[in-house]
Design a protein around this motif. Structure first.
Motif, PDB file in Angstrom:
ATOM      1  N   VAL A 182     -10.680 -14.770   3.022  1.00  0.00           N
ATOM      2  CA  VAL A 182     -11.473 -13.883   3.883  1.00  0.00           C
ATOM      3  C   VAL A 182     -11.411 -12.432   3.405  1.00  0.00           C
ATOM      4  CG1 VAL A 182     -11.072 -15.413   5.854  1.00  0.00           C
ATOM      5  CG2 VAL A 182      -9.599 -13.405   5.524  1.00  0.00           C
ATOM      6  N   PRO A 183     -12.408 -11.623   3.743  1.00  0.00           N
ATOM      7  CA  PRO A 183     -12.432 -10.212   3.315  1.00  0.00           C
ATOM      8  C   PRO A 183     -11.565  -9.326   4.206  1.00  0.00           C
ATOM      9  CG  PRO A 183     -14.424 -10.715   4.540  1.00  0.00           C
ATOM     10  CD  PRO A 183     -13.680 -12.018   4.416  1.00  0.00           C
ATOM     11  N   ALA A 184     -10.264  -9.528   4.127  1.00  0.00           N
ATOM     12  CA  ALA A 184      -9.335  -8.787   4.991  1.00  0.00           C
ATOM     13  C   ALA A 184      -8.279  -8.072   4.169  1.00  0.00           C
ATOM     14  CB  ALA A 184      -8.662  -9.740   5.981  1.00  0.00           C
ATOM     15  N   VAL A 185      -7.808  -6.954   4.711  1.00  0.00           N
ATOM     16  CA  VAL A 185      -6.674  -6.219   4.144  1.00  0.00           C
ATOM     17  C   VAL A 185      -5.628  -6.114   5.243  1.00  0.00           C
ATOM     18  CG1 VAL A 185      -5.865  -4.055   3.136  1.00  0.00           C
ATOM     19  CG2 VAL A 185      -8.160  -4.918   2.576  1.00  0.00           C
ATOM     20  N   PHE A 186      -4.438  -6.597   4.971  1.00  0.00           N
ATOM     21  CA  PHE A 186      -3.353  -6.582   5.946  1.00  0.00           C
ATOM     22  C   PHE A 186      -2.419  -5.432   5.592  1.00  0.00           C
ATOM     23  CE2 PHE A 186      -4.883 -10.932   5.572  1.00  0.00           C
ATOM     24  CZ  PHE A 186      -5.213 -11.205   6.891  1.00  0.00           C
ATOM     25  N   PHE A 187      -2.300  -4.476   6.518  1.00  0.00           N
ATOM     26  CA  PHE A 187      -1.589  -3.221   6.234  1.00  0.00           C
ATOM     27  C   PHE A 187      -0.314  -3.164   7.066  1.00  0.00           C
ATOM     28  CE2 PHE A 187      -0.605   1.221   6.144  1.00  0.00           C
ATOM     29  CZ  PHE A 187      -1.172   1.720   4.979  1.00  0.00           C
ATOM     30  N   CYS A 188       0.812  -3.355   6.403  1.00  0.00           N
ATOM     31  CA  CYS A 188       2.106  -3.348   7.081  1.00  0.00           C
ATOM     32  C   CYS A 188       2.707  -1.949   7.047  1.00  0.00           C
ATOM     33  CB  CYS A 188       3.061  -4.345   6.421  1.00  0.00           C
ATOM     34  SG  CYS A 188       4.723  -4.336   7.146  1.00  0.00           S
ATOM     35  N   ASN A 189       2.810  -1.335   8.211  1.00  0.00           N
ATOM     36  CA  ASN A 189       3.493  -0.049   8.337  1.00  0.00           C
ATOM     37  C   ASN A 189       4.995  -0.317   8.427  1.00  0.00           C
ATOM     38  OD1 ASN A 189       1.410   2.136   8.573  1.00  0.00           O
ATOM     39  ND2 ASN A 189       0.688   0.808  10.214  1.00  0.00           N
ATOM     40  N   ASN A 190       5.642  -0.378   7.300  1.00  0.00           N
ATOM     41  CA  ASN A 190       7.075  -0.641   7.282  1.00  0.00           C
ATOM     42  C   ASN A 190       7.813   0.660   7.557  1.00  0.00           C
ATOM     43  OD1 ASN A 190       9.736  -1.286   6.854  1.00  0.00           O
ATOM     44  ND2 ASN A 190       9.474  -1.995   4.749  1.00  0.00           N
ATOM     45  N   ASN A 191       8.074   0.909   8.860  1.00  0.00           N
ATOM     46  CA  ASN A 191       8.758   2.147   9.232  1.00  0.00           C
ATOM     47  C   ASN A 191      10.264   1.952   9.386  1.00  0.00           C
ATOM     48  OD1 ASN A 191       9.148   0.991  11.786  1.00  0.00           O
ATOM     49  ND2 ASN A 191       7.464   2.112  12.728  1.00  0.00           N
ATOM     50  N   GLN A 192      10.764   0.854   8.804  1.00  0.00           N
ATOM     51  CA  GLN A 192      12.196   0.570   8.650  1.00  0.00           C
ATOM     52  C   GLN A 192      12.868  -0.028   9.883  1.00  0.00           C
ATOM     53  OE1 GLN A 192      13.005   1.004   5.395  1.00  0.00           O
ATOM     54  NE2 GLN A 192      10.937   1.803   5.262  1.00  0.00           N
ATOM     55  N   VAL A 230      -1.657   5.996  -0.599  1.00  0.00           N
ATOM     56  CA  VAL A 230      -2.139   5.057   0.419  1.00  0.00           C
ATOM     57  C   VAL A 230      -3.653   4.918   0.334  1.00  0.00           C
ATOM     58  CG1 VAL A 230      -2.408   4.663   2.893  1.00  0.00           C
ATOM     59  CG2 VAL A 230      -0.207   5.411   1.988  1.00  0.00           C
ATOM     60  N   TYR A 231      -4.342   6.048   0.213  1.00  0.00           N
ATOM     61  CA  TYR A 231      -5.796   6.003   0.071  1.00  0.00           C
ATOM     62  C   TYR A 231      -6.169   5.143  -1.139  1.00  0.00           C
ATOM     63  CZ  TYR A 231     -10.569   7.236  -1.067  1.00  0.00           C
ATOM     64  OH  TYR A 231     -11.906   7.150  -1.378  1.00  0.00           O
ATOM     65  N   LYS A 232      -5.505   5.373  -2.236  1.00  0.00           N
ATOM     66  CA  LYS A 232      -5.830   4.695  -3.488  1.00  0.00           C
ATOM     67  C   LYS A 232      -5.717   3.171  -3.354  1.00  0.00           C
ATOM     68  CE  LYS A 232      -3.876   4.182  -8.140  1.00  0.00           C
ATOM     69  NZ  LYS A 232      -5.175   4.106  -8.845  1.00  0.00           N
ATOM     70  N   VAL A 233      -4.571   2.689  -2.886  1.00  0.00           N
ATOM     71  CA  VAL A 233      -4.379   1.232  -2.832  1.00  0.00           C
ATOM     72  C   VAL A 233      -5.257   0.598  -1.744  1.00  0.00           C
ATOM     73  CG1 VAL A 233      -2.050   1.386  -3.772  1.00  0.00           C
ATOM     74  CG2 VAL A 233      -2.359   1.333  -1.289  1.00  0.00           C
ATOM     75  N   THR A 234      -5.491   1.331  -0.646  1.00  0.00           N
ATOM     76  CA  THR A 234      -6.342   0.779   0.412  1.00  0.00           C
ATOM     77  C   THR A 234      -7.784   0.705  -0.050  1.00  0.00           C
ATOM     78  OG1 THR A 234      -4.879   1.782   2.070  1.00  0.00           O
ATOM     79  CG2 THR A 234      -6.992   0.953   2.835  1.00  0.00           C
ATOM     80  N   HIS A 235      -8.248   1.743  -0.704  1.00  0.00           N
ATOM     81  CA  HIS A 235      -9.619   1.745  -1.216  1.00  0.00           C
ATOM     82  C   HIS A 235      -9.819   0.587  -2.189  1.00  0.00           C
ATOM     83  CE1 HIS A 235     -12.918   3.017  -3.946  1.00  0.00           C
ATOM     84  NE2 HIS A 235     -13.466   3.426  -2.818  1.00  0.00           N
ATOM     85  N   GLU A 236      -8.885   0.392  -3.081  1.00  0.00           N
ATOM     86  CA  GLU A 236      -9.009  -0.689  -4.051  1.00  0.00           C
ATOM     87  C   GLU A 236      -8.977  -2.049  -3.364  1.00  0.00           C
ATOM     88  OE1 GLU A 236      -5.851   0.093  -6.784  1.00  0.00           O
ATOM     89  OE2 GLU A 236      -6.964   1.629  -7.879  1.00  0.00           O
ATOM     90  N   ALA A 237      -8.112  -2.190  -2.373  1.00  0.00           N
ATOM     91  CA  ALA A 237      -8.017  -3.464  -1.654  1.00  0.00           C
ATOM     92  C   ALA A 237      -9.295  -3.747  -0.877  1.00  0.00           C
ATOM     93  CB  ALA A 237      -6.814  -3.439  -0.708  1.00  0.00           C
ATOM     94  N   LEU A 238      -9.879  -2.733  -0.259  1.00  0.00           N
ATOM     95  CA  LEU A 238     -11.124  -2.909   0.480  1.00  0.00           C
ATOM     96  C   LEU A 238     -12.273  -3.284  -0.452  1.00  0.00           C
ATOM     97  CD1 LEU A 238     -10.781   0.162   2.857  1.00  0.00           C
ATOM     98  CD2 LEU A 238     -10.776  -2.239   3.589  1.00  0.00           C
TER      99      LEU A 238
END
Length: 375
Positions: A182-192, A230-238
């Protein structure tokens, strides 16, 4: 071929902690106005967060989940979205929702207990998900539906915390996403920290990003306090979600559309205003992470590039304070909802238990009156 073919143990970074471009980093091609807008949105999210915590402490708002420290991940990722893309937030994505068009007053109203603040008509934002990880299966289903309708111009970005990766919905959602591509990006905010549970008590995996390989697609580890990375990897993933490469080889994830992004970051404050992080966190740890603060990091870069100066920063600061103050005034000026509205939209039809609770509320209102009850 997508450039997002990385070892999930290798952290992507563009700016170091001092705001300098790291060696051989590929800086995203963003115009000056977009970069300044990212900076302003981060400053706005931070100031909004500080005011929201203050409102809760004054009794003017209910329990609230702070976001300070996570502005780089939220603003960086949301800026990468195209107009037709969707976000599926957890309960902490106030900054990302603002970038996608949700008014600050709406966010305030929601946490003040007014469900009308969760009205999202005309916005590509799924309702806030307070239960942990439930939005992951929703995002996967929406992405599959979009794919079946041949809506090739849409991707679905789903936010969740590191604690969500310990839930069954995480595994079910990602497994389904991989099987059906599916055309999805799963973004895990790993805040520890999953409230008081540290990352190392949640998984023995070296990274959370590498979990994607079990589902047949790619995982990417990024410095979540570096908004440009973050912008870079998200843009590429999208882009990959919407335009998979059918000619890619057989390496895991190369021809599939989903991506799992693990953004390493830290929440400076409490899990919510009902939490006391001093019970389980060292102050030294907090200070170490504050040295990585995404806002001064981006500001330093923009000043070095001649995009920001003192005058512009001061103007941004003043406009941010005014906008947040106006949002608070607007949210508090709206008539409070009828307490009985809490029983609406829970189920399509009232259950016996809900009817009992509603009747009990009416007894309390008759006995004490609305004003005393709301206090």
């Amino acid at each position: 071929m997508s450039t997002l073919q990385r070892d999930p143990r290798d952290r992507v970074q563009v700016l170091d902690e001092d705001g300098q471009v790291v060696d051989d980093a590929d800086v995203p091609d963003l115009d000056d106005d977009t970069l300044v807008q990212m900076y302003r949105n981060m400053r706005l999210a931070r100031h909004f967060d500080q005011r929201a915590v203050s409102l809760q402490r004054q009794g003017r708002m209910g329990t609230y989940p702070p976001l300070s420290g996570q502005e780089g991940a939220q603003i960086g990722s949301a800026t990468a979205l195209a107009e037709a893309d969707w976000i599926f937030p957890s309960y902490r994505e106030h900054g990302a929702a603002y970038v996608r068009g949700l008014e600050l007053s709406q966010t305030l109203r929601y946490w003040m207990g007014d469900e009308r603040g969760n009205s999202l008509e005309g916005l590509n934002i799924f309702p806030v998900a307070v239960p942990i990880a439930t939005q992951i299966v929703h995002a996967t289903g929406a992405a599959l539906a979009s794919d079946l309708k041949d809506e090739e111009d849409k991707a679905f970005l789903c936010y969740f915390g590191d604690g969500a990766t310990s839930e069954g919905d995480f595994h079910e959602g990602l497994n389904f996403a991989g099987v059906f591509d599916v055309p999805a990006v799963f973004f895990c905010n790993n805040n520890q920290w999953a409230i008081s549970v540290p990352r190392e008590k949640q998984s023995a995996s070296a990274t959370l990003a590498q979990k994607a390989h079990a589902y047949g697609f790619e995982g990417v580890l990024v410095d979540g306090m570096d908004p440009l990375a973050v912008y870079k990897v998200t843009h590429e993933a999208l882009e990959k979600a919407k335009n998979p490469d059918p000619a890619a080889d057989d390496a895991p994830g190369r021809a599939t559309r989903p991506t799992l992004i693990e953004a390493l970051q830290y929440r400076f404050g409490a899990h919510t205003t009902a939490d006391d992080p001093s019970v389980y966190r060292d102050e030294d740890e907090v200070e170490r992470w504050k040295a990585k603060d995404p806002i001064p990091r981006l500001e330093t870069y923009l000043r070095d590039e001649g995009i920001l100066d003192d005058e512009r920063v001061e103007a941004i600061e003043a406009s941010v304070e005014d906008e947040v103050a106006d949002a608070i005034t607007e949210a508090e000026s709206i008539e409070r909802p009828d307490p009985a509205s809490m029983f609406e939209n829970v189920y399509e039809e009232r259950t016996d238990r809900l009817r009992e609770q509603e009747a009990y509320l009416e007894q309390l209102r008759e006995r004490h009156g609305d004003e005393e009850l709301l206090e």
